[in-house]
Design a protein around this motif. Structure first.
Motif, PDB file in Angstrom:
ATOM      1  N   ASN A   4      25.825  23.204  61.328  1.00 45.86           N
ATOM      2  CA  ASN A   4      27.105  23.791  60.486  1.00 45.86           C
ATOM      3  C   ASN A   4      27.564  24.032  62.110  1.00 45.86           C
ATOM      4  OD1 ASN A   4      27.994  22.289  57.920  1.00 45.86           O
ATOM      5  ND2 ASN A   4      26.220  24.598  57.863  1.00 45.86           N
ATOM      6  N   VAL A   5      29.024  23.641  61.986  1.00 42.84           N
ATOM      7  CA  VAL A   5      29.483  23.417  63.908  1.00 42.84           C
ATOM      8  C   VAL A   5      30.682  23.751  63.070  1.00 42.84           C
ATOM      9  CG1 VAL A   5      30.399  23.057  65.501  1.00 42.84           C
ATOM     10  CG2 VAL A   5      28.510  21.817  65.106  1.00 42.84           C
ATOM     11  N   GLU A   6      31.849  25.214  63.528  1.00 42.74           N
ATOM     12  CA  GLU A   6      33.849  25.543  63.615  1.00 42.74           C
ATOM     13  C   GLU A   6      33.215  25.737  64.682  1.00 42.74           C
ATOM     14  OE1 GLU A   6      36.640  26.578  61.259  1.00 42.74           O
ATOM     15  OE2 GLU A   6      34.379  26.242  60.176  1.00 42.74           O
ATOM     16  N   SER A   7      35.199  24.948  65.300  1.00 46.07           N
ATOM     17  CA  SER A   7      35.297  25.319  65.776  1.00 46.07           C
ATOM     18  C   SER A   7      36.209  25.818  65.885  1.00 46.07           C
ATOM     19  CB  SER A   7      36.208  23.525  66.797  1.00 46.07           C
ATOM     20  OG  SER A   7      34.408  23.121  66.565  1.00 46.07           O
ATOM     21  N   PHE A   8      37.098  26.285  67.393  1.00 47.96           N
ATOM     22  CA  PHE A   8      37.946  26.660  67.393  1.00 47.96           C
ATOM     23  C   PHE A   8      38.795  27.085  68.952  1.00 47.96           C
ATOM     24  CE2 PHE A   8      35.176  29.372  64.926  1.00 47.96           C
ATOM     25  CZ  PHE A   8      35.291  30.042  64.142  1.00 47.96           C
ATOM     26  N   TYR A   9      39.859  26.545  68.701  1.00 45.50           N
ATOM     27  CA  TYR A   9      41.142  26.285  69.845  1.00 45.50           C
ATOM     28  C   TYR A   9      41.903  26.778  70.505  1.00 45.50           C
ATOM     29  CZ  TYR A   9      43.925  22.899  72.778  1.00 45.50           C
ATOM     30  OH  TYR A   9      44.568  22.419  73.385  1.00 45.50           O
ATOM     31  N   ASP A  10      41.559  27.235  72.101  1.00 42.79           N
ATOM     32  CA  ASP A  10      43.243  28.581  72.147  1.00 42.79           C
ATOM     33  C   ASP A  10      43.961  27.655  73.312  1.00 42.79           C
ATOM     34  OD1 ASP A  10      43.769  30.278  73.887  1.00 42.79           O
ATOM     35  OD2 ASP A  10      42.890  30.198  75.270  1.00 42.79           O
TER      36      ASP A  10
END
Length: 265
Positions: A4-10
């Motif tokens: 599983n991959v959870e991504s966070f955008y700045d």
């Protein structure tokens, strides 16, 4: 085993950070975390890290690794701060030592690492039950390393979304020919491999895109789709790089990131 991959955008730096894990309650790795820096006020904050920490706590994850894909020139690495807050070992490719030598970063003993572990090319490691491999990808910088975890590839700055192409090669130690060879290794993975990017720069009002596939890259990447020769890529990349400005935060973040993201107490 598919992670599983959870991504966070700045949005302030266009950076995408990722958490890769097996399931709730499992070990995890954090890739390319951002420590926020406000260039106007010259203040550092942890709002991006807090988002990731909340997710980790909500999913009851433990942290085995905090990984950087390379020495970043456009944002502060959050690796050291995350380790201090939630544990884990920090890691980056062993090309870090070459970049440190270029910039004259040394300790009293004459060397400087700043990370807990430097990955050798193709070094295998684990994230709990997940099998992972570090893939050296010099070209953008000498420190670049992609991480393949199951079917998920974290490519760092080597490859962007297909419509954005590839990373610049005009930093000290950068080399367009080396990047062509590095990307060639990545594009040799199965077409179904999920490729997670380190940056995206969407048009106003559009959401950031955080992943594509190797197959999409081979068909549609504007710089390196199938059929583009090395000489064509080097010429395109060299011309493009001559028009680029230095990242706005480069002079501020490099001294920190060359030392693993550690800040003076």
């Amino acid at each position: 085993m598919l992670p599983n991959v959870e991504s966070f955008y700045d949005p302030s730096t266009g950076t995408v950070s990722h958490i890769v894990y097996e399931c709730e309650g499992s070990p995890s790795a954090i890739i390319d975390p951002v420590l926020d820096y406000d260039i106007v006020s010259c203040r550092i904050s942890t709002k991006s890290l807090e988002r990731m920490i909340r997710f980790i706590e909500r999913c009851r994850l433990s942290v085995e690794w905090v990984l950087d894909t390379h020495v970043h020139a456009d944002h502060l690495s959050g690796a050291a701060e995350l380790k201090r807050r939630i544990g884990g070992r920090t890691g980056i490719g062993q090309g870090l030592l070459d970049v440190q030598r270029i910039f004259g970063v040394t300790s009293e003993a004459g060397d400087y690492v700043g990370y807990d572990h430097l990955f050798e090319p193709d070094e295998a490691f684990r994230i709990g039950n997940l099998h992972a491999r570090a893939i050296a990808t010099p070209g953008h910088t000498l420190s670049d390393s992609a991480y393949l975890v199951g079917d998920a590839l974290f490519a760092g700055d080597s490859l962007f979304m297909p419509e954005l192409g590839s990373a610049r090669c005009d930093f000290p130690g950068g080399d367009a020919q080396a990047l062509y060879e590095s990307i060639g290794r990545l594009l040799g993975l199965p077409d179904s491999t999920r490729l997670f990017v380190c940056h995206d720069y969407p048009q106003a009002g559009q959401p950031a895109r955080v992943f594509t596939t190797i197959g999409e890259q081979r068909r549609h990447n504007i710089h390196l789709r199938d059929g583009v020769t090395e000489s064509e890529f080097v010429a395109l990349r060299t011309t493009r790089d001559q028009s680029l400005r230095a990242p706005a935060l480069m002079s501020i973040v490099l001294p920190v990131n060359l030392r693993g993201g550690g800040l003076a107490e």
